[in-house]
Motif scaffolding. Structure first.
Motif, PDB file in Angstrom:
ATOM      1  N   VAL A  36       0.828  -1.207   0.000  1.00 19.51           N
ATOM      2  CA  VAL A  36       0.000   0.000   0.000  1.00 19.51           C
ATOM      3  C   VAL A  36       0.864   1.260   0.000  1.00 19.51           C
ATOM      4  CG1 VAL A  36      -0.185  -0.001   2.520  1.00 19.51           C
ATOM      5  CG2 VAL A  36      -1.915   1.175   1.164  1.00 19.51           C
ATOM      6  N   LEU A  37       2.088   1.164   0.513  1.00 22.93           N
ATOM      7  CA  LEU A  37       2.979   2.323   0.551  1.00 22.93           C
ATOM      8  C   LEU A  37       3.415   2.763  -0.839  1.00 22.93           C
ATOM      9  CD1 LEU A  37       5.311   1.431   3.575  1.00 22.93           C
ATOM     10  CD2 LEU A  37       3.286   2.896   3.562  1.00 22.93           C
ATOM     11  N   TYR A  38       3.299   1.893  -1.809  1.00 26.79           N
ATOM     12  CA  TYR A  38       3.710   2.251  -3.162  1.00 26.79           C
ATOM     13  C   TYR A  38       2.744   3.241  -3.817  1.00 26.79           C
ATOM     14  CZ  TYR A  38       7.397  -1.277  -3.185  1.00 26.79           C
ATOM     15  OH  TYR A  38       8.536  -1.993  -2.908  1.00 26.79           O
ATOM     16  N   TYR A  39       1.550   3.381  -3.263  1.00 26.73           N
ATOM     17  CA  TYR A  39       0.637   4.384  -3.786  1.00 26.73           C
ATOM     18  C   TYR A  39       1.184   5.775  -3.465  1.00 26.73           C
ATOM     19  CZ  TYR A  39      -3.131   1.083  -4.842  1.00 26.73           C
ATOM     20  OH  TYR A  39      -3.886   0.063  -5.375  1.00 26.73           O
ATOM     21  N   SER A  40       1.400   6.575  -4.505  1.00 24.63           N
ATOM     22  CA  SER A  40       1.881   7.943  -4.342  1.00 24.63           C
ATOM     23  C   SER A  40       0.941   8.887  -5.072  1.00 24.63           C
ATOM     24  CB  SER A  40       3.296   8.078  -4.904  1.00 24.63           C
ATOM     25  OG  SER A  40       3.289   7.924  -6.316  1.00 24.63           O
ATOM     26  N   MET A  41       1.183  10.175  -4.956  1.00 31.76           N
ATOM     27  CA  MET A  41       0.341  11.147  -5.648  1.00 31.76           C
ATOM     28  C   MET A  41       0.397  10.947  -7.161  1.00 31.76           C
ATOM     29  SD  MET A  41      -1.208  12.791  -3.324  1.00 31.76           S
ATOM     30  CE  MET A  41      -2.002  13.998  -4.395  1.00 31.76           C
ATOM     31  N   ALA A  42       1.491  10.404  -7.652  1.00 31.22           N
ATOM     32  CA  ALA A  42       1.647  10.186  -9.091  1.00 31.22           C
ATOM     33  C   ALA A  42       0.613   9.211  -9.639  1.00 31.22           C
ATOM     34  CB  ALA A  42       3.055   9.686  -9.392  1.00 31.22           C
ATOM     35  N   HIS A  43       0.068   8.348  -8.770  1.00 33.63           N
ATOM     36  CA  HIS A  43      -0.919   7.364  -9.217  1.00 33.63           C
ATOM     37  C   HIS A  43      -2.312   7.967  -9.398  1.00 33.63           C
ATOM     38  CE1 HIS A  43       2.172   4.547  -7.648  1.00 33.63           C
ATOM     39  NE2 HIS A  43       1.688   3.742  -8.562  1.00 33.63           N
ATOM     40  N   PHE A  44      -2.530   9.179  -8.882  1.00 34.28           N
ATOM     41  CA  PHE A  44      -3.878   9.735  -8.878  1.00 34.28           C
ATOM     42  C   PHE A  44      -4.094  10.869  -9.870  1.00 34.28           C
ATOM     43  CE2 PHE A  44      -3.279   7.716  -4.762  1.00 34.28           C
ATOM     44  CZ  PHE A  44      -4.434   6.963  -4.648  1.00 34.28           C
ATOM     45  N   ASP A  46      -2.942  14.739 -11.867  1.00 31.93           N
ATOM     46  CA  ASP A  46      -2.770  16.143 -11.492  1.00 31.93           C
ATOM     47  C   ASP A  46      -4.028  16.753 -10.881  1.00 31.93           C
ATOM     48  OD1 ASP A  46      -0.183  16.063 -12.402  1.00 31.93           O
ATOM     49  OD2 ASP A  46      -0.655  16.894 -14.390  1.00 31.93           O
ATOM     50  N   GLU A  47      -5.188  16.251 -11.252  1.00 31.71           N
ATOM     51  CA  GLU A  47      -6.424  16.845 -10.740  1.00 31.71           C
ATOM     52  C   GLU A  47      -6.612  16.637  -9.240  1.00 31.71           C
ATOM     53  OE1 GLU A  47      -7.738  12.907 -12.757  1.00 31.71           O
ATOM     54  OE2 GLU A  47      -6.123  14.398 -12.888  1.00 31.71           O
ATOM     55  N   PHE A  48      -5.811  15.722  -8.659  1.00 31.55           N
ATOM     56  CA  PHE A  48      -5.925  15.444  -7.229  1.00 31.55           C
ATOM     57  C   PHE A  48      -4.724  15.957  -6.434  1.00 31.55           C
ATOM     58  CE2 PHE A  48      -8.327  12.029  -9.336  1.00 31.55           C
ATOM     59  CZ  PHE A  48      -9.567  12.211  -8.747  1.00 31.55           C
ATOM     60  N   LYS A  49      -3.860  16.758  -7.071  1.00 33.34           N
ATOM     61  CA  LYS A  49      -2.609  17.148  -6.414  1.00 33.34           C
ATOM     62  C   LYS A  49      -2.807  18.026  -5.184  1.00 33.34           C
ATOM     63  CE  LYS A  49      -1.764  20.973  -9.663  1.00 33.34           C
ATOM     64  NZ  LYS A  49      -0.803  21.484 -10.685  1.00 33.34           N
ATOM     65  N   LEU A  53      -2.705  12.572   0.392  1.00 31.96           N
ATOM     66  CA  LEU A  53      -2.518  11.217  -0.129  1.00 31.96           C
ATOM     67  C   LEU A  53      -3.335  10.204   0.658  1.00 31.96           C
ATOM     68  CD1 LEU A  53      -1.161   9.149  -1.937  1.00 31.96           C
ATOM     69  CD2 LEU A  53       0.843   9.202  -0.438  1.00 31.96           C
ATOM     70  N   LEU A  54      -3.381  10.339   1.975  1.00 24.41           N
ATOM     71  CA  LEU A  54      -4.112   9.365   2.784  1.00 24.41           C
ATOM     72  C   LEU A  54      -5.610   9.431   2.499  1.00 24.41           C
ATOM     73  CD1 LEU A  54      -3.739   7.133   4.851  1.00 24.41           C
ATOM     74  CD2 LEU A  54      -4.070   8.819   6.671  1.00 24.41           C
ATOM     75  N   ASP A  55      -6.139  10.644   2.230  1.00 25.75           N
ATOM     76  CA  ASP A  55      -7.550  10.766   1.841  1.00 25.75           C
ATOM     77  C   ASP A  55      -7.830   9.957   0.576  1.00 25.75           C
ATOM     78  OD1 ASP A  55      -8.248  12.414   3.918  1.00 25.75           O
ATOM     79  OD2 ASP A  55      -8.211  14.267   2.757  1.00 25.75           O
ATOM     80  N   LEU A  56      -6.915  10.063  -0.388  1.00 21.53           N
ATOM     81  CA  LEU A  56      -7.104   9.378  -1.660  1.00 21.53           C
ATOM     82  C   LEU A  56      -7.043   7.860  -1.496  1.00 21.53           C
ATOM     83  CD1 LEU A  56      -4.901  11.698  -3.912  1.00 21.53           C
ATOM     84  CD2 LEU A  56      -7.404  11.616  -3.807  1.00 21.53           C
ATOM     85  N   ILE A  57      -6.192   7.398  -0.589  1.00 26.64           N
ATOM     86  CA  ILE A  57      -6.064   5.957  -0.368  1.00 26.64           C
ATOM     87  C   ILE A  57      -7.273   5.413   0.386  1.00 26.64           C
ATOM     88  CG2 ILE A  57      -4.748   4.187   0.865  1.00 26.64           C
ATOM     89  CD1 ILE A  57      -2.221   5.817   0.261  1.00 26.64           C
ATOM     90  N   VAL A  58      -7.631   6.081   1.488  1.00 27.80           N
ATOM     91  CA  VAL A  58      -8.707   5.570   2.352  1.00 27.80           C
ATOM     92  C   VAL A  58     -10.079   5.770   1.726  1.00 27.80           C
ATOM     93  CG1 VAL A  58      -9.852   5.831   4.584  1.00 27.80           C
ATOM     94  CG2 VAL A  58      -7.357   5.857   4.463  1.00 27.80           C
ATOM     95  N   TRP A  59     -10.363   6.978   1.212  1.00 31.10           N
ATOM     96  CA  TRP A  59     -11.699   7.285   0.700  1.00 31.10           C
ATOM     97  C   TRP A  59     -11.791   7.184  -0.819  1.00 31.10           C
ATOM     98  CZ3 TRP A  59     -14.155   6.569   4.799  1.00 31.10           C
ATOM     99  CH2 TRP A  59     -13.754   7.112   6.030  1.00 31.10           C
TER     100      TRP A  59
END
Length: 239
Positions: A36-44, A46-49, A53-59
């Motif tokens: 799960v740590l491999y998820y970074s902002m780059a995976h989501f 530019d619109e989510f920058k 990051l934790l919001d994007l992972i959890v929700w």
């Protein structure tokens, strides 16, 4: 240069507590939970920058397994007592004790430290899907052509060469194992070069057996023959 990693010491984060590198006894559990740590902002994208990051992972990803894995991961690296709570989308986190908490405000710092301590490299994410597919294929080809070596192979090498029992190696951190394994390689290379030179070899460079080994270097940095070629490919595709 700090010696905390070679001695396996943890590092304190204010509001979180002492974050400790895992030992090899916990390696299998860590390997299962840490992806799960491999998820970074780059995976989501530019619109989510502007998001956490934790919001994007959890929700954003909304997968219960990811929250469970984070909880178990924090138990391995910080405290045996970690509990996830969620009062609302804005009020949630991982309780460690009365004074310490991991939430969206400090998750990035915790994530970065855990990855650093345990030699985890950020995944390379390319904006263009075609470039990403090409990169994945290049990585697969490199792995097929490379030396087939498992974590267990490194353990047995250090055990045999250094005369350490596996029960002792179980207390090692990943950094300590990699450091010993790479140093053994340098010693063997040095001895071999000395033998070649004694036999008349005048071309092989003699590298010092104690020269620095960069354990944080991403082995996939040389995935492409030329980074300029990849950059040019990105530009040609309008990225």
């Amino acid at each position: 240069m700090s010696t905390s990693l070679i001695f396996g010491r943890g590092q304190k984060i204010d509001g979180v507590g002492l974050v400790k590198p895992i030992t090899l006894n916990d390696y299998d559990d860590f390997l299962e939970k840490s992806s799960v740590l491999y998820y970074s902002m780059a995976h989501f994208g530019d619109e989510f920058k502007a998001q956490f990051l934790l919001d994007l992972i959890v929700w954003g990803l909304n997968q219960e397994e990811l929250v469970t894995n984070l909880t178990e991961l924090f138990k391995l690296t910080i405290s045996e007592k970690v509990t996830f709570f969620a009062n609302s989308i804005d009020d949630y986190g991982f309780i460690i004790d009365e004074m310490n908490l991991i939430d969206k405000n400090n998750y990035d710092q915790v994530r970065s430290l855990i990855m650093h301590q345990n030699l985890m490299n950020e995944q390379k994410v390319y904006k263009d899907k075609l470039v990403q597919e090409w990169a994945n294929k290049a990585l697969e080809a490199k792995n097929r052509k490379g030396i087939q070596m498992t974590f267990e192979d490194m353990l047995s090498t250090v055990s045999v060469y250094a005369g350490k029992h596996y029960s002792e190696l179980g207390k090692y951190t990943i950094y300590q194992l990699q450091s010993d394994f790479n140093r053994i390689g340098k010693l063997i290379e040095y001895d071999a070069t000395i033998s070649f030179k004694c036999a008349g070899d005048t071309k092989s460079p003699l590298k010092h057996y104690a020269e620095h080994v960069d354990l944080f270097r991403d082995p996939n940095d040389d995935l492409f023959v030329s980074q300029d070629k990849l950059k040019g490919l990105n530009q040609a595709m309008g990225n």
